[in-house]
Design an enzyme around this catalytic site. Structure first.
Site, PDB file in Angstrom:
ATOM      1  N   GLY A   1      96.435 117.159  15.407  1.00  0.00           N
ATOM      2  CA  GLY A   1      96.183 117.154  13.970  1.00  0.00           C
ATOM      3  C   GLY A   1      96.476 115.795  13.383  1.00  0.00           C
ATOM      4  O   GLY A   1      95.714 115.257  12.572  1.00  0.00           O
ATOM      5  N   THR A   2      97.585 115.215  13.802  1.00  0.00           N
ATOM      6  CA  THR A   2      97.941 113.871  13.348  1.00  0.00           C
ATOM      7  C   THR A   2      96.922 112.851  13.841  1.00  0.00           C
ATOM      8  O   THR A   2      96.460 111.987  13.082  1.00  0.00           O
ATOM      9  CB  THR A   2      99.347 113.497  13.852  1.00  0.00           C
ATOM     10  OG1 THR A   2     100.272 114.482  13.402  1.00  0.00           O
ATOM     11  CG2 THR A   2      99.761 112.126  13.364  1.00  0.00           C
TER      12      THR A   2
ATOM     13  N   GLU B   1     112.782  92.347  11.978  1.00  0.00           N
ATOM     14  CA  GLU B   1     111.449  91.935  11.495  1.00  0.00           C
ATOM     15  C   GLU B   1     110.886  92.916  10.469  1.00  0.00           C
ATOM     16  O   GLU B   1     109.919  92.592   9.765  1.00  0.00           O
ATOM     17  CB  GLU B   1     110.486  91.764  12.678  1.00  0.00           C
ATOM     18  CG  GLU B   1     109.916  93.042  13.254  1.00  0.00           C
ATOM     19  CD  GLU B   1     110.860  93.813  14.174  1.00  0.00           C
ATOM     20  OE1 GLU B   1     110.401  94.760  14.843  1.00  0.00           O
ATOM     21  OE2 GLU B   1     112.069  93.487  14.217  1.00  0.00           O
TER      22      GLU B   1
ATOM     23  N   ARG C   1      93.573 113.069  11.964  1.00  0.00           N
ATOM     24  CA  ARG C   1      93.652 112.494  10.615  1.00  0.00           C
ATOM     25  C   ARG C   1      93.750 110.969  10.661  1.00  0.00           C
ATOM     26  O   ARG C   1      93.140 110.273   9.842  1.00  0.00           O
ATOM     27  CB  ARG C   1      94.850 113.107   9.891  1.00  0.00           C
ATOM     28  CG  ARG C   1      94.838 112.863   8.390  1.00  0.00           C
ATOM     29  CD  ARG C   1      95.625 111.645   8.017  1.00  0.00           C
ATOM     30  NE  ARG C   1      96.930 111.707   8.627  1.00  0.00           N
ATOM     31  CZ  ARG C   1      97.571 110.652   9.118  1.00  0.00           C
ATOM     32  NH1 ARG C   1      97.016 109.458   9.066  1.00  0.00           N
ATOM     33  NH2 ARG C   1      98.761 110.762   9.682  1.00  0.00           N
ATOM     34  N   ILE C   2      94.456 110.427  11.641  1.00  0.00           N
ATOM     35  CA  ILE C   2      94.500 108.964  11.795  1.00  0.00           C
ATOM     36  C   ILE C   2      93.091 108.429  12.031  1.00  0.00           C
ATOM     37  O   ILE C   2      92.699 107.401  11.456  1.00  0.00           O
ATOM     38  CB  ILE C   2      95.447 108.576  12.954  1.00  0.00           C
ATOM     39  CG1 ILE C   2      96.907 108.754  12.533  1.00  0.00           C
ATOM     40  CG2 ILE C   2      95.202 107.128  13.402  1.00  0.00           C
ATOM     41  CD1 ILE C   2      97.906 108.557  13.657  1.00  0.00           C
TER      42      ILE C   2
ATOM     43  N   CYS D   1     113.643  96.165  20.344  1.00  0.00           N
ATOM     44  CA  CYS D   1     113.354  97.559  20.676  1.00  0.00           C
ATOM     45  C   CYS D   1     112.734  97.643  22.073  1.00  0.00           C
ATOM     46  O   CYS D   1     113.416  97.431  23.063  1.00  0.00           O
ATOM     47  CB  CYS D   1     112.460  98.167  19.595  1.00  0.00           C
ATOM     48  SG  CYS D   1     112.369  99.963  19.645  1.00  0.00           S
TER      49      CYS D   1
ATOM     50  N   HIS E   1     115.575  96.487  14.203  1.00  0.00           N
ATOM     51  CA  HIS E   1     114.333  95.781  13.849  1.00  0.00           C
ATOM     52  C   HIS E   1     114.529  94.837  12.663  1.00  0.00           C
ATOM     53  O   HIS E   1     114.131  95.158  11.537  1.00  0.00           O
ATOM     54  CB  HIS E   1     113.249  96.799  13.489  1.00  0.00           C
ATOM     55  CG  HIS E   1     112.688  97.552  14.635  1.00  0.00           C
ATOM     56  ND1 HIS E   1     111.635  97.095  15.393  1.00  0.00           N
ATOM     57  CD2 HIS E   1     113.034  98.740  15.172  1.00  0.00           C
ATOM     58  CE1 HIS E   1     111.345  97.975  16.340  1.00  0.00           C
ATOM     59  NE2 HIS E   1     112.182  98.985  16.229  1.00  0.00           N
TER      60      HIS E   1
ATOM     61  N   ALA F   1     113.351 111.413  -1.634  1.00  0.00           N
ATOM     62  CA  ALA F   1     112.419 110.609  -2.434  1.00  0.00           C
ATOM     63  C   ALA F   1     111.234 111.458  -2.870  1.00  0.00           C
ATOM     64  O   ALA F   1     110.753 112.323  -2.136  1.00  0.00           O
ATOM     65  CB  ALA F   1     111.945 109.401  -1.639  1.00  0.00           C
TER      66      ALA F   1
ATOM     67  N   ALA G   1     106.373 110.945   3.575  1.00  0.00           N
ATOM     68  CA  ALA G   1     106.557 112.022   2.601  1.00  0.00           C
ATOM     69  C   ALA G   1     106.101 113.321   3.232  1.00  0.00           C
ATOM     70  O   ALA G   1     105.387 113.312   4.245  1.00  0.00           O
ATOM     71  CB  ALA G   1     105.758 111.740   1.321  1.00  0.00           C
ATOM     72  N   GLY G   2     106.495 114.433   2.617  1.00  0.00           N
ATOM     73  CA  GLY G   2     106.061 115.703   3.183  1.00  0.00           C
ATOM     74  C   GLY G   2     106.706 116.891   2.509  1.00  0.00           C
ATOM     75  O   GLY G   2     107.363 116.776   1.472  1.00  0.00           O
TER      76      GLY G   2
END
Length: 1337
Positions: free
Chosen positions: A326-327, A1298, A330-331, A1157, A1296, A705, A402-403
């Site tokens: 599903g992800t 950067e 959508r990508i 990483c 990270h 948030a 978000a979700g």
């Protein structure tokens, strides 16, 4: 037959903790279980005629083993069962090659092992009991140890991966001409086509008119292309409600919202995603995307792209796999917008049934409810679906920002059960695209039809039709299994890079048109791509992952990670070079013909004469030969006759003595209200470096948030915001109110980011409804009417969306419907991404004043609220947005206050009501509150728990009067409720209603209640002792203390540095995803930054002689299938060109490297860092044998990927990139699954620390090195977060920096860090540049 070789690996280190989790899970059902031991088996298909020779066997042993442990791999099992033992081996079903196999094969290819063409991994368990185990115990064990939809039990070792050697023959044509409709009915049943009576009549008549019978492939094709999933018959149909014909289809009504909104859409209702007018921005892109080249700064107009869809049926059957695909789907929708777009960030949402968490009582969950065997249980969906979506985003490199998560299982007053047995898995995506790429070019005869992405597998055959079945469970389980897909984020990432190479092509984008493959597979996407001109497609030109596929499977399988595009023949070479560089298949499968037909030629079966002596070739079959207009053209509207079915209402009956505190004990634990920490901690929220606002806020990074904000470029503060709204439980009482509340919630969330204008806001509307069951279609139509009306009043509009109209499941003889759900994703352009306000209270000690702006003033309705659900009821009257004009006024005023920086924090009133909103702000700020809510004559429960829309704001004392006056002068109420209290563990929440105290309790205790459901879920998905440690820490923590010593250098880069600009290579491998933010950081520090791939090094396309630095970037090289960076290390070690190039670079004294990483994991494996400082470091010799490392990065102690805004302390030492930063205590992004620093011995660790080669430690709230979870997110001993070489030139870090070189990338900035001119992390990169200018270099 080629052999399958077996390599058995025993677990070492803390990874063996997995056995403990298995033991705990099994012992509940098998009390006589004494112990569990595990091992892995790599089953290697060796395609060479001879067995591996000695050097090849050494490579295989190194790849599968642990570099720190000798002799942990054997070709015989380590585990041998005793008389009271069970030995069970489970692994993937063999009808497809797993993504893990694909990546392991890629690693083997990089290591020169060309004979390896498939590697499947199985898990072996030795279960020891007090007595001899029975067959029933074996069955119980097996059920707990594997997912029956995607895995199977192996009683014996795998001997072959080939179930058959030739494609299964296709059934003949469907004899409609002789048998009429019954022939089609039979095919409908056998193939699971989900054709309804209208379809059967329509296609029978059509083929009779054509005077020919359809082939099996054509019937299958038509069913997929014209399924509800693909055609949206209901939304485009003619609806009759209670005998009254609606004037417009639902789709037409939704489109009408555009009339009341600003005309800022550049794409709407016409592409894979929608898009709105963006802004001009500066950005970096490589000079030539087909070869190593320098990044150049450019400027252009970038639009904002948004899309959203659901993947409910596959997620219900196999939650992890369904959510990954599903992800991924959508990508690809974002990727394929216009002629190619940039993926930036995602959103995610989950709706599931009652959780029934073991040993955790949620009193509203009915223990008598039964669940079907063909769907995953809600608890599994909650954990595994979110794992799948998170894992895919983490590996692809898309942050989730978000979700929502919601649970419901309830018996209505009329006796109906409503529950998400068929769950919702929602995925949204925000991206950007260049203005010049908005419009797709029409197909022209002669254009090449190209498939880019993964090979064809027998995966997801029939998914479009399967997901369109009216009630899930009416199909056979075999067909349900066939419609489930598997995701390979590594392949999608490579495909994304090919598309980006085209988008960034120096001579202009060669892509003429682009579509993603989804429901219906090749059949759907290639028809869509070639319409209206037509195309001829050849099966022989597809890359097959399985040679046994027949034409139906090649045409109809929904195998993932595949896009189709058109380009002119003159651009074929460019695409071939780009795909070769990214190691992504590109198959030129056909051409545009101009004859308006779609033709599939199965030329694999075309022999060159029966005797091979030059006979005339046989005519190849054409399983598909259809007129495109006939298939895709305008079809007759379907008619739907609907009846309203008013709900049976029952007044809410709460216990008569129920106190607010007792109500909170339930409401704060309801999944829709409770903490979502179990979701946010395991998903990357910073990758890409474009994230300005993600879910977690405040000193304790609390997931609260309201809005997600991203930048359109690293180099600008211009971006986009998106926010979600959904209120499905209210739809059970009043679908119209639920629709209005979904819209208002999205906007009261979005309002806390500065956007261009309310009328510029566009929305994706996603509908999940059992629309074809009695009463539900009319309810959906009513909800749609209400949504359209409220959007017209607000001035916002829908520009896209999807529907899923089979939201019901069979449970025994009962049909269990899900609540009707509308998810609104609002999005808009942000002129300033730094002007965002978060819910965490920021001015403790009475300095912050709390204001409440109710948007439906005087209303306190409890119907469909969290309070009602927590007492297993609905009530009668739901909250509502009675006066949309109030929301318009409040939105404009709040936006003005954001511009003026007069709001300190803000939060919307939604699930859980006003009391939850206030407490969440206190939780996030780790701060007390003292408030009194005036509501004369109203009982405290409806005052505090009603979910009427509204805003709560924190302002400083000097602004109270002015802010109140702004709202009240616009005709809105703005109540001053109270002020903040003390911060830290002693914080108290004192809440009164009409001067009567109803809550007086420590904030920490209430927050623990709000966090408890999340922690219970975490106990099932992470190492329990880590979960308990985090839970305890939240009760005691005050928040981190950052520190910059007075000697910290002021970050500065000369505008025109003298002398040559130093070059740095941003080196990436298959699966790397942190390269663009790394390029930005070095560019910001004044470097000439180059895009270089391992393929470039291995092929000799570039040498490193002119480079001063190499940055080994983060990500998941080869998906880390054999251990972190193992595949990357294999490519460096076993490829002579790469080995020599990097070796020569390392030996030069004027060079430096940074590994972050995955790059840190690589440098440790290569021995560039972490080796014994008392020994001269050896390099891989000419025999290409790997270096024996002293350090290995292993799985985090928590056992999962960890995404954290962590704190680190910089230590004195030789690391050149950290000069002058010593003594600093700074926040930084951390996002990894394997960051535990395992040294070959404690003595080696002590030597390295004594030499000052550990320049970075994870730090606690006092700034001291720590092993405490999650302050140390991976558990590394001594809190080690980074390590450097003896001469300080090579630095390896797990966090990270950067992703934190710009202050807007920071997740939390307390005073005085909120007024810094630049991020202290920029100094790390400036130090590298300064070092290259020193005379000694």
């Amino acid at each position: 037959m080629a052999p399958v070789l077996h390599f058995y690996v025993r677990p070492s280190g803390h990874e063996g903790a997995a056995s403990g989790r298995v033991f705990r899970r099994l012992q509940e059902k098998l009390p006589t279980l004494q112990s569990v031991e595990t091992e892995l088996c790599y089953n290697v298909h060796w395609a060479a005629e001879t067995l591996p020779w000695a050097e090849e066997m050494k490579k295989l042993m190194w790849l599968f083993g642990c570099p720190l442990v000798r002799d942990d791999v054997a070709q015989e099992p380590w585990l041998v069962p005793g008389s009271n033992d069970l030995l069970l081996e489970v692994g993937p079903r063999l009808n497809f090659s797993t993504p893990a196999s694909t990546n392991i094969v890629s690693v083997c290819q990089a290591a020169g092992l060309r004979a390896v063409d498939r590697v499947e991994t199985t898990r072996r368990y030795r279960l020891s009991f007090t007595d001899h185990p029975t067959a029933e115990m074996e069955a119980i064990s097996l059920a707990a140890l594997h997912d029956r939809m995607t895995e199977q039990h192996y009683p014996d070792p795998i001997q072959s991966f080939s179930p058959q050697s030739i494609p299964a023959p296709l059934k003949g044509s469907i004899d409609i001409l002789a048998e009429g409709r019954p022939a089609l009915e039979k095919a409908n049943q056998e193939l699971g086509l989900a054709l309804d009576s209208w379809d059967l009549d329509f296609y029978t008549k059509r083929f009779q008119e054509l005077q020919r019978n359809p082939s099996t492939v054509e019937v299958f094709d038509l069913a997929q292309s014209n399924s509800e999933h693909s055609r949206h018959w209901f939304f485009k149909g003619q609806l009759h409600v209670d005998g009254k014909k609606l004037a417009h289809s639902l789709f037409e009504s939704i489109m009408s919202t555009q009339a009341s909104s600003n005309p800022n859409n550049v794409l709407k209702f016409c592409d894979n995603s929608s898009a709105i007018q963006g802004k001009k921005v500066k950005f970096l892109r490589p000079e030539d995307s087909t070869r190593p080249s320098c990044f150049q700064q450019q400027q252009g107009l970038r639009h904002v792209v948004f899309t959203a869809e659901t993947h409910n049926f596959p997620t219900g059957v196999a939650p992890f796999s369904g959510a990954t695909t599903g992800t991924g789907g959508r990508i690809r929708d974002v990727q394929c917008t216009g002629r190619g777009a940039h993926v930036v960030a995602g959103t995610a949402g989950y709706c599931f049934g009652n959780l029934h968490i073991p040993d955790y009582n949620l009193p509203w969950e009915d223990p008598s409810f039964q669940y079907p065997g063909n769907f995953a249980r809600p608890l599994e969906v909650a954990i595994e679906a979110s794992n799948g979506a998170s894992d895919y985003g983490n590996k692809f490199g898309e942050p989730v920002l978000a979700g929502f998560a919601r649970s419901l299982g309830l018996q209505l007053p009329d006796g109906q059960r409503r529950e998400w047995i068929k769950p919702i898995m929602f995925s949204g995506g925000i991206g950007s695209m260049e203005a010049k790429h908005v419009g797709k070019k029409p197909p022209e005869p002669g254009m090449e039809v190209v498939k880019v992405g993964g090979p064809v597998y027998r995966i997801g055959v029939g998914g479009g039709a399967a997901s369109s079945v009216q009630v899930q469970g009416d199909n056979t389980s075999d067909l349900d299994f066939g419609a489930v897909q598997r995701g390979d984020p590594e392949m999608e990432q490579k495909m994304n890079r090919v598309i980006r190479a085209c988008v960034e092509a120096p001579g202009g984008n060669p892509i003429c048109s682009l579509h993603d493959q989804g429901a219906g597979g090749n059949g759907n996407v290639l028809k869509e791509l070639s319409d209206p001109e037509g195309a001829i497609i050849y099966t022989s030109r597809f890359q097959l992952g399985d040679p046994t596929l027949n034409a139906l499977e090649i045409w109809g399988a929904e195998y993932q990670e595949s896009n189709a595009l058109l380009l002119r023949p003159s651009d074929r070479d460019f695409l071939s070079r780009a795909s070769a560089r990214e190691r992504c298949p590109a198959c030129f499968v056909g051409t545009i013909t101009g004859d308006k037909r779609i033709v599939l030629v199965d030329d694999r079966e075309c022999l060159v004469g029966k005797t091979g002596q030059g006979d005339a070739p046989l005519t190849p079959p054409t399983p598909v030969d259809l007129d495109l207009d006939w298939v895709l053209g305008k079809m007759p509207q379907k008619e739907f006759f609907l009846q309203r079915k008013p709900p049976v209402l029952q007044p809410l009956a709460l216990p008569p003595e129920l106190s607010v505190r007792q109500a909170l004990n339930r409401v704060l634990r309801l999944p829709a209200v409770a903490s979502k920490r179990y979701l946010t901690n395991k998903v990357d929220r910073s990758v890409g470096g474009l994230v300005a606002q993600q879910q977690c806020v405040g000193p304790l990074q609390t997931p609260l948030a309201d809005v997600a904000v991203v930048a359109l470029s690293h180099q600008e503060c211009i971006g986009a915001a998106t926010a979600l709204g959904e209120q499905p439980v209210k739809s059970l009482l009043d679908p119209k109110a639920a629709a209005r509340l979904a819209v208002s919630e999205a906007l009261t969330n979005l309002v806390f980011a500065l956007v261009t204008d309310l009328r510029d806001v566009k929305c994706s509307g996603n509908w999940m409804w059992a629309a074809k069951l009695p009463g539900e279609g009319a309810a959906l139509a009513d909800a749609c009417e209400a949504m359209v009306a409220v959007m017209a009043a607000l001035g916002v509009a829908v520009d896209g969306g999807k529907d899923s109209l089979s939201m019901a499941a069979r449970v025994g003889t009962e049909t269990v419907q899900a609540p009707g759900s509308l998810v609104i994703s609002a999005y808009a352009v942000c002129p300033d991404i730094t002007a965002t306000v978060t819910p965490d209270l920021k001015h403790p000690g009475g300095k912050g004043h709390l204001l409440y702006v109710p948007l439906s003033p005087g209303q306190h309705r409890l119907g469909g609220t969290a309070l009602a659900q927590c007492f297993s009821q609905l009530g009668e009257h739901p909250p509502d947005l009675d006066l949309p004009e109030n929301l318009v006024r409040a939105f404009h005023i709040t936006q003005g206050l954001l511009k003026e920086c007069r709001l300190c924090s803000g939060h919307d009133v939604s699930d859980g009501g006003l009391v939850t909103c206030l407490l969440e702000m206190a939780f996030a700020g780790n701060c007390g509150i003292e408030v009194d809510v005036p509501a004369p004559g109203i009982h405290a429960l409806p005052v505090l728990f009603a979910e009427e829309p509204g805003l709560v704001l924190e302002v400083q004392e000097a602004d109270v009067a002015g802010v109140r006056q702004r709202y009240e002068s616009a005709g809105l109420r703005c109540l001053e409720l109270g002020h903040t209290g003390e911060a830290g563990p002693q914080a108290m929440a004192r809440i009164s209603v009409n001067k009567a105290v109803v809550v007086e309790e420590p904030v920490g205790e209430l927050r623990a209640l709000w966090e408890e459901t999340s922690f219970q879920l975490d106990l099932l998905q992470a190492e329990p002792r880590c979960v308990i440690e985090e839970k305890q820490g939240l009760k005691e923590r005050t928040g981190p203390s950052y520190y910059l010593p007075p000697t910290f250098p002021v970050a500065s880069v000369p505008c025109k540095p003298g002398g040559p600009v130093p070059r740095v290579a941003i080196l990436r491998e298959e699966g790397s995803n942190g390269d663009r933010e790394m390029a930005d950081a070095f560019h910001l520090a004044g470097f000439e930054v180059w895009d270089v791939t391992m393929q470039d090094l291995c092929s000799g396309a570039i040498r490193l002689d002119t480079f001063r630095g190499v940055a080994f970037v983060g990500g998941f090289s080869y998906a880390d299938v054999l251990g972190s960076a193992k595949g990357w290390a294999a490519a460096v070690t076993f490829n002579p060109q790469a080995r020599e190039e990097l070796g020569r670079f390392r030996r030069r004294p004027d060079t430096f490297s940074l590994g972050v990483c995955n790059g840190c994991q690589l440098l440790a494996l290569l021995g560039w860092v972490g080796s014994d400082p008392s020994e001269e470091q050896a390099e891989p010799g000419q025999d290409s044998q790997p270096t024996q490392p002293g350090l290995l990065l292993r799985h985090n102690l928590s056992g999962r990927f960890e995404s954290r805004w962590a704190t680190v302390r910089v230590e004195p030492g030789p690391a050149l990139m950290l000069r002058g930063m010593e003594g600093s205590v700074l926040p930084v992004w951390s996002a990894h699954g394997e960051g535990y620093m395992a040294f070959s011995s404690p003595e080696l660790q002590a030597k390295i620390e004594a030499k000052g080669l550990v320049p970075l430690h994870w730090a606690d709230d006092d700034g001291n090195p720590t092993e405490q979870y999650p302050l140390n997110p991976n558990g590394s001993p001594g809190g080690i977060a980074g390590i450097c070489s003896q001469d300080g030139r090579h630095l390896a870090l797990m966090p990270h920096p950067e992703r934190a070189v710009r202050l807007w990338q920071w997740a939390w900035r307390p005073s005085p860090f909120d007024v810094l001119p630049t991020s202290p992390w920029l100094q790390l990169f400036i130090n590298a540049r300064n070092w290259t200018q020193e005379d000694s270099c």
